[in-house]
Motif scaffolding. Structure first.
Motif, PDB file in Angstrom:
ATOM      1  N   ASN A  90       0.829  -1.199   0.000  1.00 46.89           N
ATOM      2  CA  ASN A  90       0.000   0.000   0.000  1.00 46.89           C
ATOM      3  C   ASN A  90       0.864   1.250   0.000  1.00 46.89           C
ATOM      4  OD1 ASN A  90      -2.390  -1.497   0.117  1.00 46.89           O
ATOM      5  ND2 ASN A  90      -2.349  -1.574   2.365  1.00 46.89           N
ATOM      6  N   VAL A  91       0.387   2.318  -0.600  1.00 46.18           N
ATOM      7  CA  VAL A  91       1.085   3.593  -0.610  1.00 46.18           C
ATOM      8  C   VAL A  91       0.890   4.261   0.759  1.00 46.18           C
ATOM      9  CG1 VAL A  91       1.287   5.821  -1.740  1.00 46.18           C
ATOM     10  CG2 VAL A  91       0.669   3.811  -3.068  1.00 46.18           C
ATOM     11  N   ASP A  92       2.027   4.584   1.429  1.00 46.47           N
ATOM     12  CA  ASP A  92       1.982   5.193   2.768  1.00 46.47           C
ATOM     13  C   ASP A  92       2.177   6.695   2.647  1.00 46.47           C
ATOM     14  OD1 ASP A  92       2.021   5.837   5.385  1.00 46.47           O
ATOM     15  OD2 ASP A  92       3.758   4.588   5.936  1.00 46.47           O
ATOM     16  N   LEU A  93       1.071   7.427   2.744  1.00 49.98           N
ATOM     17  CA  LEU A  93       1.121   8.887   2.677  1.00 49.98           C
ATOM     18  C   LEU A  93       0.785   9.498   4.041  1.00 49.98           C
ATOM     19  CD1 LEU A  93      -0.610   9.565  -0.770  1.00 49.98           C
ATOM     20  CD2 LEU A  93       1.842   9.551  -0.249  1.00 49.98           C
ATOM     21  N   SER A  94       1.054   8.751   5.097  1.00 50.33           N
ATOM     22  CA  SER A  94       0.815   9.273   6.448  1.00 50.33           C
ATOM     23  C   SER A  94       1.783  10.405   6.750  1.00 50.33           C
ATOM     24  CB  SER A  94       0.969   8.153   7.475  1.00 50.33           C
ATOM     25  OG  SER A  94       2.309   7.665   7.481  1.00 50.33           O
ATOM     26  N   ALA A  95       1.417  11.259   7.714  1.00 50.66           N
ATOM     27  CA  ALA A  95       2.260  12.413   8.079  1.00 50.66           C
ATOM     28  C   ALA A  95       3.644  11.960   8.529  1.00 50.66           C
ATOM     29  CB  ALA A  95       1.570  13.230   9.160  1.00 50.66           C
ATOM     30  N   GLY A  96       3.677  10.883   9.304  1.00 49.83           N
ATOM     31  CA  GLY A  96       4.975  10.418   9.787  1.00 49.83           C
ATOM     32  C   GLY A  96       5.877   9.962   8.649  1.00 49.83           C
ATOM     33  N   ASN A  97       5.268   9.228   7.663  1.00 50.48           N
ATOM     34  CA  ASN A  97       6.089   8.729   6.559  1.00 50.48           C
ATOM     35  C   ASN A  97       6.527   9.863   5.638  1.00 50.48           C
ATOM     36  OD1 ASN A  97       7.185   6.373   5.089  1.00 50.48           O
ATOM     37  ND2 ASN A  97       5.779   7.043   3.466  1.00 50.48           N
ATOM     38  N   VAL A  98       5.640  10.856   5.451  1.00 50.63           N
ATOM     39  CA  VAL A  98       6.010  11.996   4.614  1.00 50.63           C
ATOM     40  C   VAL A  98       7.124  12.800   5.274  1.00 50.63           C
ATOM     41  CG1 VAL A  98       5.179  14.152   3.590  1.00 50.63           C
ATOM     42  CG2 VAL A  98       3.727  12.108   3.544  1.00 50.63           C
ATOM     43  N   ASP A  99       7.009  13.027   6.620  1.00 51.26           N
ATOM     44  CA  ASP A  99       8.078  13.742   7.346  1.00 51.26           C
ATOM     45  C   ASP A  99       9.394  12.986   7.244  1.00 51.26           C
ATOM     46  OD1 ASP A  99       6.388  15.750   8.071  1.00 51.26           O
ATOM     47  OD2 ASP A  99       5.911  14.907  10.048  1.00 51.26           O
ATOM     48  N   LYS A 100       9.295  11.668   7.366  1.00 47.04           N
ATOM     49  CA  LYS A 100      10.516  10.856   7.268  1.00 47.04           C
ATOM     50  C   LYS A 100      11.141  11.000   5.890  1.00 47.04           C
ATOM     51  CE  LYS A 100      12.160   6.096   7.804  1.00 47.04           C
ATOM     52  NZ  LYS A 100      12.854   6.070   6.518  1.00 47.04           N
ATOM     53  N   TYR A 101      10.280  11.039   4.834  1.00 50.79           N
ATOM     54  CA  TYR A 101      10.799  11.187   3.460  1.00 50.79           C
ATOM     55  C   TYR A 101      11.519  12.526   3.311  1.00 50.79           C
ATOM     56  CZ  TYR A 101      10.978  10.842  -1.630  1.00 50.79           C
ATOM     57  OH  TYR A 101      11.430  10.767  -2.926  1.00 50.79           O
ATOM     58  N   VAL A 102      10.941  13.587   3.914  1.00 50.37           N
ATOM     59  CA  VAL A 102      11.578  14.908   3.842  1.00 50.37           C
ATOM     60  C   VAL A 102      12.925  14.888   4.555  1.00 50.37           C
ATOM     61  CG1 VAL A 102      11.394  17.329   4.559  1.00 50.37           C
ATOM     62  CG2 VAL A 102       9.389  16.132   3.641  1.00 50.37           C
TER      63      VAL A 102
END
Length: 338
Positions: free
Chosen positions: A111-123
């Motif tokens: 599944n595509v993880d677009l949660s806030a935590g995962n997005v912050d981690k990507y940044v």
């Protein structure tokens, strides 16, 4: 009595239907052959060939062999070369895409993880280090600037300057994270879709031009009305039969009239003169049931046309019906032979 003509036999409906069906089948086969027009264009050709037969059985059980045709399309040499190259390319791309199916399966299974935590981690993983390095350089420049002004580390002036710097850095960090959040979401989706897009591109390829054909012209032969012809022939025979019956009835009426009038008085004891020697312009009309021929003729002394028999022929079958009259001429008793 005069022999009665035989009425023509009425057409058999089954045979008439079979004849009409056979005519229709022949017409359909001819139309099919005329309609299969071969076509030749710059892009290719279309040809029709008879490749077999199919059996058809009508409602009366009669079978017919109907030809079956196949259509063959062929590219021009140039289009055939393009087609062959395209097929080879598409085959290679298909094999390459097949090799990537395992990778695709893994992607589609996650599944595509677009949660806030995962997005912050990507940044943080992709861009935060660059942001921090820039502010580290800015802090080093601030320290050098304060030292050049004689403001020592730990002094009140130094602490105030450092506090202001930290406030600006935190504000910039908040702004940066907000700006990069949407970019991080798009990047996550792009990384997921990229393999799928690559495989989709591999599955597509150049398309060869398809030959363009005009509509095949249809030629229709008119169907012969076989049933109508059969019935018309029957009606003509019936017309001839009715005419013969009228003639037969007229002959019968003449015979009975002859027997009643006894030839205008040329009779003796019920017998009428019927000697062949007294007649001329003799025309055969038919025969009686007994086999006696019946004729139309005129007497030598006139009196109009008469219908009757010949005494010599009657004598061979009914001798009692013949007698000798005046002058040695023979007479016939029509009452005995009718």
């Amino acid at each position: 009595m005069v022999s009665t003509p035989k009425a023509p036999k009425a057409p058999d409906p089954t045979q008439t239907a079979a004849a009409q069906t056979a005519t229709n089948v022949d017409t359909a086969i001819a139309n099919a052959g005329l309609s299969h027009t071969n076509q030749y264009t710059p892009d290719g050709s279309l040809e029709y060939k008879q490749t077999g037969n199919t059996t058809m059985t009508d409602q009366n059980g009669k079978t017919y062999q109907l030809p079956t045709y196949s259509a063959y399309q062929k590219y021009s040499p140039q289009n055939q070369a393009i087609y062959d190259q395209t097929q080879q390319t598409q085959l290679g791309l298909a094999k390459l895409a097949n090799d990537q199916t395992g990778k695709v399966s893994g992607i589609l299974g996650t599944n595509v993880d677009l949660s806030a935590g995962n997005v912050d981690k990507y940044v943080n993983d992709h861009w935060q280090s660059g942001f921090n390095n820039q502010w580290d350089r800015d802090q080093a420049s601030l320290d050098q600037s304060l030292a050049d002004k004689g403001i020592s580390m730990g002094s009140a002036a130094y602490d105030n300057a450092l506090r202001d710097f930290s406030t600006r850095k935190q504000a910039a960090s908040d702004q940066y994270l907000g700006d990069m959040y949407s970019n991080a979401q798009n990047s996550i989706l792009t990384e997921r879709n990229q393999p799928l897009n690559e495989i989709s591109a591999l599955m597509s390829g150049s398309q060869v031009n398809q030959p363009n054909y005009v509509n095949t012209p249809t030629t229709q032969l008119p169907t012969v009305d076989q049933a109508g012809l059969i019935n018309e022939n029957y009606n003509q025979k019936m017309g001839a039969y009715n005419s013969q019956m009228q003639a037969s009835n007229a002959a019968m009426g003449g015979l009975f009239g002859l027997g009643g009038s006894l030839l205008g008085g040329w009779a003796k004891g019920g017998f009428a003169l019927s000697d062949r020697r007294l007649k001329h312009d003799v025309i055969p009309l038919g025969t009686m049931a007994s086999g006696l021929p019946v004729y139309e003729y005129s007497y030598v002394w006139g009196g109009g046309r008469q219908v009757g028999v010949m005494a010599d022929e009657v004598e061979s079958i009914f001798p009692d019906a013949v007698a000798e009259g005046p002058g040695g001429f023979k007479m016939v008793d029509y009452a005995r032979i009718i």
